[in-house]
Write a protein that holds these residues in place. Structure first.
Motif, PDB file in Angstrom:
ATOM      1  N   PRO A 299       0.590  -1.439   0.397  1.00 45.61           N
ATOM      2  CA  PRO A 299       0.120  -0.119   0.300  1.00 45.61           C
ATOM      3  C   PRO A 299       0.630   1.614  -0.520  1.00 45.61           C
ATOM      4  CG  PRO A 299      -0.929  -1.757   1.260  1.00 45.61           C
ATOM      5  CD  PRO A 299       0.645  -2.075   1.162  1.00 45.61           C
ATOM      6  N   ALA A 300       2.322   1.154  -0.181  1.00 46.35           N
ATOM      7  CA  ALA A 300       2.975   2.776   1.138  1.00 46.35           C
ATOM      8  C   ALA A 300       3.216   2.814  -0.700  1.00 46.35           C
ATOM      9  CB  ALA A 300       4.186   2.283   1.893  1.00 46.35           C
ATOM     10  N   LEU A 301       3.746   1.823  -2.080  1.00 48.24           N
ATOM     11  CA  LEU A 301       3.632   2.534  -2.942  1.00 48.24           C
ATOM     12  C   LEU A 301       2.165   2.742  -3.759  1.00 48.24           C
ATOM     13  CD1 LEU A 301       5.942   0.893  -2.747  1.00 48.24           C
ATOM     14  CD2 LEU A 301       6.435   0.058  -4.726  1.00 48.24           C
ATOM     15  N   ARG A 302       1.396   2.750  -3.340  1.00 43.34           N
ATOM     16  CA  ARG A 302       0.216   3.962  -4.153  1.00 43.34           C
ATOM     17  C   ARG A 302       0.350   4.857  -4.758  1.00 43.34           C
ATOM     18  NH1 ARG A 302      -3.755   2.343  -0.574  1.00 43.34           N
ATOM     19  NH2 ARG A 302      -3.918  -0.211  -1.178  1.00 43.34           N
ATOM     20  N   PRO A 303       0.708   6.203  -3.688  1.00 45.39           N
ATOM     21  CA  PRO A 303       0.976   7.228  -4.912  1.00 45.39           C
ATOM     22  C   PRO A 303       1.570   6.790  -5.310  1.00 45.39           C
ATOM     23  CG  PRO A 303       1.346   7.203  -1.898  1.00 45.39           C
ATOM     24  CD  PRO A 303       1.344   5.996  -3.035  1.00 45.39           C
ATOM     25  N   VAL A 304       2.922   6.267  -6.101  1.00 44.99           N
ATOM     26  CA  VAL A 304       3.516   6.101  -6.904  1.00 44.99           C
ATOM     27  C   VAL A 304       3.296   5.548  -8.417  1.00 44.99           C
ATOM     28  CG1 VAL A 304       6.024   5.138  -7.409  1.00 44.99           C
ATOM     29  CG2 VAL A 304       5.844   6.349  -5.592  1.00 44.99           C
ATOM     30  N   MET A 305       2.848   4.104  -7.910  1.00 41.37           N
ATOM     31  CA  MET A 305       1.870   3.386  -8.902  1.00 41.37           C
ATOM     32  C   MET A 305       0.652   4.312  -9.306  1.00 41.37           C
ATOM     33  SD  MET A 305       3.798   1.126  -8.890  1.00 41.37           S
ATOM     34  CE  MET A 305       4.973   0.137  -8.028  1.00 41.37           C
ATOM     35  N   ASP A 306       0.126   5.128  -8.957  1.00 45.41           N
ATOM     36  CA  ASP A 306      -1.037   5.923  -9.447  1.00 45.41           C
ATOM     37  C   ASP A 306      -0.703   6.710 -10.222  1.00 45.41           C
ATOM     38  OD1 ASP A 306      -2.634   4.335  -7.872  1.00 45.41           O
ATOM     39  OD2 ASP A 306      -3.394   6.005  -6.385  1.00 45.41           O
ATOM     40  N   VAL A 307       0.681   7.189 -10.512  1.00 42.41           N
ATOM     41  CA  VAL A 307       0.971   8.052 -11.112  1.00 42.41           C
ATOM     42  C   VAL A 307       2.100   8.269 -12.519  1.00 42.41           C
ATOM     43  CG1 VAL A 307      -0.159  10.282 -10.057  1.00 42.41           C
ATOM     44  CG2 VAL A 307       2.953   9.145 -10.154  1.00 42.41           C
ATOM     45  N   LEU A 308       2.713   6.424 -12.148  1.00 38.93           N
ATOM     46  CA  LEU A 308       3.915   6.379 -13.055  1.00 38.93           C
ATOM     47  C   LEU A 308       3.109   4.646 -14.129  1.00 38.93           C
ATOM     48  CD1 LEU A 308       7.024   6.880 -10.753  1.00 38.93           C
ATOM     49  CD2 LEU A 308       6.213   8.463 -12.653  1.00 38.93           C
ATOM     50  N   ALA A 309       4.258   4.932 -15.099  1.00 36.72           N
ATOM     51  CA  ALA A 309       4.020   3.690 -15.065  1.00 36.72           C
ATOM     52  C   ALA A 309       3.836   2.085 -14.728  1.00 36.72           C
ATOM     53  CB  ALA A 309       4.741   3.696 -16.984  1.00 36.72           C
ATOM     54  N   ALA A 310       3.893   1.162 -15.348  1.00 38.17           N
ATOM     55  CA  ALA A 310       4.473  -0.381 -14.975  1.00 38.17           C
ATOM     56  C   ALA A 310       5.543  -0.491 -14.544  1.00 38.17           C
ATOM     57  CB  ALA A 310       3.776  -0.980 -15.213  1.00 38.17           C
ATOM     58  N   PRO A 311       5.809  -1.563 -13.252  1.00 38.70           N
ATOM     59  CA  PRO A 311       7.700  -1.091 -12.760  1.00 38.70           C
ATOM     60  C   PRO A 311       7.693  -1.608 -13.486  1.00 38.70           C
ATOM     61  CG  PRO A 311       5.537  -2.570 -11.364  1.00 38.70           C
ATOM     62  CD  PRO A 311       4.649  -1.713 -12.290  1.00 38.70           C
ATOM     63  N   LEU A 312       9.505  -1.892 -13.325  1.00 40.29           N
ATOM     64  CA  LEU A 312       9.973  -2.799 -14.058  1.00 40.29           C
ATOM     65  C   LEU A 312      11.062  -3.735 -12.445  1.00 40.29           C
ATOM     66  CD1 LEU A 312      13.290  -0.687 -15.668  1.00 40.29           C
ATOM     67  CD2 LEU A 312      10.899   0.292 -14.384  1.00 40.29           C
ATOM     68  N   LYS A 313      12.594  -4.078 -13.318  1.00 42.35           N
ATOM     69  CA  LYS A 313      13.367  -4.239 -12.937  1.00 42.35           C
ATOM     70  C   LYS A 313      14.823  -4.002 -13.636  1.00 42.35           C
ATOM     71  CE  LYS A 313      11.447  -8.017  -9.936  1.00 42.35           C
ATOM     72  NZ  LYS A 313      11.667  -9.489  -9.133  1.00 42.35           N
ATOM     73  N   LEU A 314      15.995  -3.463 -12.508  1.00 45.17           N
ATOM     74  CA  LEU A 314      16.803  -3.200 -12.898  1.00 45.17           C
ATOM     75  C   LEU A 314      18.408  -3.888 -13.774  1.00 45.17           C
ATOM     76  CD1 LEU A 314      16.708  -0.290 -11.273  1.00 45.17           C
ATOM     77  CD2 LEU A 314      16.187  -0.062 -13.295  1.00 45.17           C
TER      78      LEU A 314
END
Length: 366
Positions: A299-314
């Motif tokens: 849930p802590a990532l919701r502010p990020v996931m709501d405004v950015l593209a799908a996550p990736l790994k580096l």
């Protein structure tokens, strides 16, 4: 908070020649003054050698908040064919050029510009900043700082490490451990070579053990399809030994690394490597940083996931795993791309800095 101000700050940051082999104290002095004047509480963390320092800063009261993390050091420019002064920011069309523009002073400039705006638009939650040193030489600075993070800043709800990802949230990367091996033989005349222990032969045995372990990891090791390559890797980068062709060498040195998935421990991989080695090889760990494996549904990532593209790994490593180990939900997200980092004529697109500014405003006000 405008892109012009970001450019002004970035120009100043690029001018500080904070190559990892040099001091970063002038940059830290300047940033400390800027943040203090902007209303931040600031703590300076000297390095063990005293020639460098990290910086922690906090704006606002209350619990939780967002921690913005970056490193202040840059890679060298020697041997690179720059077409301009690497330590003087230059603009050409829609890009800004200079050492560190992408990795990662562009992000730092956005953070500092945003920090200056907080007095006029106070956030609901604390905004925190952590600036480290010696990241480019194996994340050696952040371990000297990490125990001070929570005591001084408090426990943030979220940490964002601003390495260049084209503003996509990265939730994982491999960890790394590096090693120096000393292979000790006995010297003698090469005419009697079989009577002596050849240190280069021991080094070759080690290299073959590294290759065998890599083959095992490919065949039977853990898998993560979001990583490239999707398995842990073993790599020998340097081997040195011998002084003359007619002398059996009594010493050879090998530097190697393990880049491991979250599901595997470097200690276990190293044990497999050691298992078949002959006597006379000493292996010393020279550096390590943990991997990152953040749950995208946290849930802590919701502010990020709501405004950015799908996550990736580096494919590359960062300091993010150190914050994750503290129990802080952590992602990597910053302007620019590592395709431009570490290169001659390093540069960053201005629209990436604009996107980063907008992201910082949203994520620190949500």
């Amino acid at each position: 908070m405008t892109i012009d101000r970001v450019s002004e700050i970035l120009e100043k940051l690029v001018a500080f020649q904070t190559i990892s082999s040099a001091s970063n104290l002038d940059l830290v002095d300047w940033v400390q003054t800027l943040l203090t004047q902007a209303g931040f509480s600031v703590a300076r963390l000297p390095s063990a050698c005293g020639a460098k320092a990290g910086l922690l800063a906090r704006f606002g009261g209350g619990a939780g908040g967002v921690l913005l993390s970056a490193h202040t050091d840059v890679v060298p420019v020697e041997g690179q064919a720059w077409s301009r002064d690497p330590f003087k920011l230059a603009r050409l069309d829609d890009r800004l050029y200079g050492r560190g523009a992408t990795d990662m002073k562009g992000f730092v400039a956005c953070v500092l510009a945003h920090g200056e705006s907080l007095r006029a638009h106070a956030p609901d939650r604390p905004v925190m900043i952590a600036l480290s040193f010696d990241e480019e030489v194996g994340c050696r600075g952040i371990p000297q700082m990490i125990d001070r993070i929570i005591p001084f800043l408090g426990r943030p709800d979220l940490c964002i490490v601003g390495e260049p990802t084209l503003m996509r949230p990265a939730i994982g990367h491999k960890g790394k451990a590096s090693y120096h091996a000393v292979c000790r033989g006995t010297p003698g005349h090469s005419a009697m070579a079989p009577k002596f222990q050849n240190a280069l032969h021991l080094a070759a045995d080690l290299i073959m053990a590294l290759r065998a372990e890599q083959a095992r990891l490919i065949a039977d090791g853990a898998r993560d399809g979001d990583c490239e390559p999707p398995f842990s890797t073993v790599h020998a980068g340097i081997m040195q030994g011998g002084k003359a062709l007619n002398i059996v060498p009594d010493r050879a040195d090998v530097d190697f690394e393990i880049r491991h998935l979250a599901a595997e421990r470097p200690a276990d991989i190293l044990e497999n490597i050691r298992a078949g080695l002959p006597d006379g090889i000493e292996i010393i760990e020279t550096g390590a940083y943990p991997g990152l494996d953040t749950d995208p549904k946290d849930p802590a990532l919701r502010p990020v996931m709501d405004v950015l593209a799908a996550p990736l790994k580096l494919a590359f490593g960062t300091e993010a795993g150190f914050f994750s180990r503290l129990g802080i939900p952590t992602i990597v997200c910053g302007p620019g791309t590592m395709d431009d980092g570490h290169q001659p004529d390093e540069s960053i697109a201005i629209d990436q800095l604009v996107a980063c500014l907008g992201f910082l405003k949203r994520v620190t006000s949500s």
